[in-house]
Enzyme design. Structure first.
Site, PDB file in Angstrom:
ATOM      1  N   CYS A 149     -36.499  36.804  -8.208  1.00  0.00           N
ATOM      2  CA  CYS A 149     -35.853  37.268  -9.434  1.00  0.00           C
ATOM      3  C   CYS A 149     -34.693  36.337  -9.770  1.00  0.00           C
ATOM      4  O   CYS A 149     -33.806  36.131  -8.942  1.00  0.00           O
ATOM      5  CB  CYS A 149     -35.353  38.703  -9.258  1.00  0.00           C
ATOM      6  SG  CYS A 149     -34.337  39.297 -10.638  1.00  0.00           S
TER       7      CYS A 149
ATOM      8  N   CYS B  91      -7.108   2.203   3.758  1.00  0.00           N
ATOM      9  CA  CYS B  91      -6.579   3.548   3.516  1.00  0.00           C
ATOM     10  C   CYS B  91      -7.469   4.311   2.548  1.00  0.00           C
ATOM     11  O   CYS B  91      -7.685   5.525   2.699  1.00  0.00           O
ATOM     12  CB  CYS B  91      -5.158   3.468   2.993  1.00  0.00           C
ATOM     13  SG  CYS B  91      -3.945   2.928   4.224  1.00  0.00           S
TER      14      CYS B  91
ATOM     15  N   CYS C 156       0.046   3.207   3.893  1.00  0.00           N
ATOM     16  CA  CYS C 156       0.494   2.603   5.154  1.00  0.00           C
ATOM     17  C   CYS C 156       1.726   1.706   4.969  1.00  0.00           C
ATOM     18  O   CYS C 156       2.335   1.277   5.952  1.00  0.00           O
ATOM     19  CB  CYS C 156      -0.633   1.799   5.789  1.00  0.00           C
ATOM     20  SG  CYS C 156      -1.145   0.361   4.825  1.00  0.00           S
TER      21      CYS C 156
ATOM     22  N   CYS D   3     -39.920  71.904  27.717  1.00  0.00           N
ATOM     23  CA  CYS D   3     -38.998  72.874  28.291  1.00  0.00           C
ATOM     24  C   CYS D   3     -37.668  72.874  27.557  1.00  0.00           C
ATOM     25  O   CYS D   3     -37.191  71.851  27.092  1.00  0.00           O
ATOM     26  CB  CYS D   3     -38.802  72.550  29.770  1.00  0.00           C
ATOM     27  SG  CYS D   3     -37.660  73.666  30.603  1.00  0.00           S
TER      28      CYS D   3
ATOM     29  N   CYS E 187       0.846  -1.202   0.000  1.00  0.00           N
ATOM     30  CA  CYS E 187       0.000   0.000   0.000  1.00  0.00           C
ATOM     31  C   CYS E 187       0.872   1.238   0.000  1.00  0.00           C
ATOM     32  O   CYS E 187       1.835   1.343   0.771  1.00  0.00           O
ATOM     33  CB  CYS E 187      -0.924  -0.023   1.218  1.00  0.00           C
ATOM     34  SG  CYS E 187      -1.868   1.514   1.445  1.00  0.00           S
TER      35      CYS E 187
ATOM     36  N   CYS F 241       0.259  12.103  -8.855  1.00  0.00           N
ATOM     37  CA  CYS F 241      -0.713  11.561  -9.811  1.00  0.00           C
ATOM     38  C   CYS F 241      -1.964  12.426  -9.836  1.00  0.00           C
ATOM     39  O   CYS F 241      -2.462  12.865  -8.800  1.00  0.00           O
ATOM     40  CB  CYS F 241      -1.077  10.119  -9.446  1.00  0.00           C
ATOM     41  SG  CYS F 241      -2.223   9.349 -10.610  1.00  0.00           S
TER      42      CYS F 241
ATOM     43  N   HIS G 158     -39.433  41.381  -8.184  1.00  0.00           N
ATOM     44  CA  HIS G 158     -39.563  42.835  -8.053  1.00  0.00           C
ATOM     45  C   HIS G 158     -39.863  43.527  -9.382  1.00  0.00           C
ATOM     46  O   HIS G 158     -39.686  44.737  -9.495  1.00  0.00           O
ATOM     47  CB  HIS G 158     -38.283  43.422  -7.455  1.00  0.00           C
ATOM     48  CG  HIS G 158     -37.027  43.024  -8.182  1.00  0.00           C
ATOM     49  ND1 HIS G 158     -36.685  43.520  -9.417  1.00  0.00           N
ATOM     50  CD2 HIS G 158     -36.055  42.148  -7.842  1.00  0.00           C
ATOM     51  CE1 HIS G 158     -35.537  42.990  -9.794  1.00  0.00           C
ATOM     52  NE2 HIS G 158     -35.135  42.147  -8.871  1.00  0.00           N
TER      53      HIS G 158
END
Length: 562
Positions: free
Chosen positions: A255, A162, A140, A308, A137, A187, A263
């Site tokens: 829209c 894996c 691993c 006031c 592999c 790759c 709209h």
């Protein structure tokens, strides 16, 4: 070279008359290869789709999840057959070229080798196959029998454990998993969904398939998801119409161009400015400027909430000052005008000391009042539209059946009531956005503003009459004990008001979409007519003067002496 399909862009679409009012004139022709149908929604559609079905749908089609999957599979099969490649390779190609079948064909036949290299579809393995009983592999570095090793087109060997971890990590990182490459750093071979189906967990498969489905809409220029919360429908939009408003089966209208709520007839830029203004802090500052004054000591803005003029700033400042002249209150008293006037301010104002401050405050106040005028009416029509949608729902579920029983009339003959409600809902939407249009209409264009306000006023008056009729007059027949001889008159009145209101808003929509150009053309014609009359009169006057001169002999051209 990009294909015609890939060049599709909503911003460059031609304008047209396909709208809620006119029904449109341009037809979208369906092709023979499974393109969606852009015709009207069938009459037996759900009640929730009533508003969508009321609009002409010739320029868009609503897609459910099963429709999206079907179109996706059809595109993959089409590319696979034409290019003589596997469906996994076809899906990789389509994702790379944003699900544009036309562009895939163009690029592939123009330079197949370049496309294969860019996409990661290799013609043969980089690592030649071997007959060894065990393989190492690449992640691993443990040795495994061939049945525990998996590879893609490049041939780099990795154990299934894996591979599962690599795929799971990538899927949990997000939609980037759709462009997954070989784990070998050097790759570029693509990893298709066949490897995911073979090695990923059920949870990861579900996530991957969801990303895969969503990519068909999100990477496609012709399609968009409905932006309504919780809606899983998509819209397939066709070129050839200037109307960007579309309606989903969930009853939400938006829209296509800017994905804001529908709209029309207001353009997207005006809507963007209006929405930004509604949410911006600038209006808060305008209110502060118009309704408050800064404390002379700490400069914090203070609002006057009593009659006031004696103001006291909040702790810890506690400065006491006069609201009018902003001077210290200890310098004020009976001799300066008392609690409700200020002689110092009046004298200083006459001398021009407060001109700039008052001018800025007055401008802010006028601006705020103008904005409030348009916003209140915009929001009021939005509220009325929402109420009308609720009333429509009630009419569909309760009122029509009740009215049918009381008036001894089939429900099929009461559709005019639903038509009236649908017209109200659409007109409220249009009227709402005309207030945003009016806010940004330049004040110096008096003729356009007068024409706009006239059209808006006529449309609004017609809409109010229609709304009142269907809302109040209908209630009399719903509460009646039995059939009423006035019901046929009500039917005629309501149908007539619906038609008249439709015409009012049709005129309003056309005028705004044309930029109120009718005003300019009318003014030009009037100016030309006036100029022509003036020229004719002047010429005629000169002729008479010349004739009088010759006849009377009292006037003489100096050149006659030469």
């Amino acid at each position: 070279m990009d294909s015609e399909e890939d060049m599709l862009d909503a911003h460059d679409m031609e304008s047209g008359e396909d709208d809620f009012y006119s029904g449109g004139t341009d037809d979208y022709n369906d092709s023979d290869d499974g393109e969606p149908d852009y015709g009207f929604v069938e009459e037996d559609a759900d009640d929730s789709a009533m508003i969508a079905s009321h609009r002409s749908q010739k320029n868009f089609c609503v897609l459910k999840e099963e429709d999206i999957r079907r179109h996706q599979v059809d595109d993959i099969e089409r590319v696979s057959v034409v290019l003589s490649i596997t469906e996994v390779e076809a899906s990789i190609l389509l994702r790379h070229f944003h699900w544009s079948v036309g562009r895939v064909h163009d690029e592939w036949f123009a330079d197949e080798e370049r496309v294969r290299k860019a996409v990661g579809i290799l013609e043969g393995p980089v690592v030649p196959p071997t007959d060894d009983s065990e393989l190492t592999c690449g992640i691993c570095f443990d040795s495994y029998p061939p049945e525990k090793i998996a590879t893609v087109s490049c041939g780099h060997p990795f154990c299934t454990t894996c591979w599962t971890g690599y795929i799971s990590t990538t899927i949990n990182d997000g939609p980037g998993c759709l462009m997954l490459r070989c784990p070998d750093p050097s790759c570029l071979a693509a990893v298709g969904h066949d490897m995911v189906d073979k090695l990923a967990s059920e949870e990861d498969k579900e996530k991957y398939n969801r990303y895969f489905l969503r990519s068909y809409i999100e990477d496609n220029r012709k399609m968009k998801w409905c932006p309504a919360p919780g809606c899983d429908h998509a819209i397939d939009f066709a070129a050839g119409s200037g109307n960007y408003d579309v309606s989903c089966f969930c009853s939400f209208s938006f829209c296509w161009n800017c994905t804001e709520e529908a709209h029309r007839p207001v353009d997207c830029s005006t809507v963007s400015k209006w929405i930004l203004k509604n949410s911006a802090e600038s209006e808060n500052m305008n209110w502060i400027l118009a309704n408050s004054k800064p404390c002379p000591r700490c400069k914090r803005p203070i609002e006057k909430n009593q009659g006031c003029m004696h103001m006291t700033c909040t702790p810890p400042c506690k400065y006491e000052f006069c609201w009018l002249c902003l001077g210290a209150w200890m310098d004020h008293g009976e001799r300066t005008g008392g609690f409700y006037a200020c002689n110092r301010y009046e004298v200083a104002k006459q001398e021009g000391q407060y001109d700039e401050t008052e001018r800025r405050r007055e401008m802010a106040k006028n601006s705020l009042e103008r904005y409030t005028h348009y916003y209140e009416r915009w929001a009021s029509n939005q509220t009325s539209r929402q109420k009308a949608m609720a009333d429509l729902q009630q009419a569909q579920t309760q009122n029509l059946e009740k009215l049918s029983d009381k008036q001894c009339t089939p429900e099929s003959q009461l559709k005019f009531i639903l038509e009236a409600w649908l017209q109200i809902i659409e007109c409220r939407r249009v009227l709402k956005w005309t207030y945003a249009y009016g806010y940004y209409l330049p004040d110096h264009e008096h003729a356009k503003r007068q024409f706009f306000e006239y059209l808006q006023g006529e449309a609004e008056s017609g809409l109010e009459r229609l709304h009142q009729c269907v809302e109040k007059d209908l209630g009399q027949f719903l509460s009646a004990e039995g059939p009423s001889k006035d019901f046929n008159d009500f039917r005629t009145k309501l149908a007539g008001l619906t038609s008249v209101t439709k015409n009012y808003f049709e005129n309003l929509v056309k005028a705004l979409e044309n930029g109120l150009a009718d005003v300019d053309s009318h003014a030009a014609c009037s100016s030309k007519s006036t100029s022509s009359k003036s020229t004719g009169c002047s010429s005629k006057t000169r002729g008479k003067g010349k004739g009088s001169s010759r006849t009377g002999g009292s006037s003489r051209n100096p050149d006659d002496n030469l």
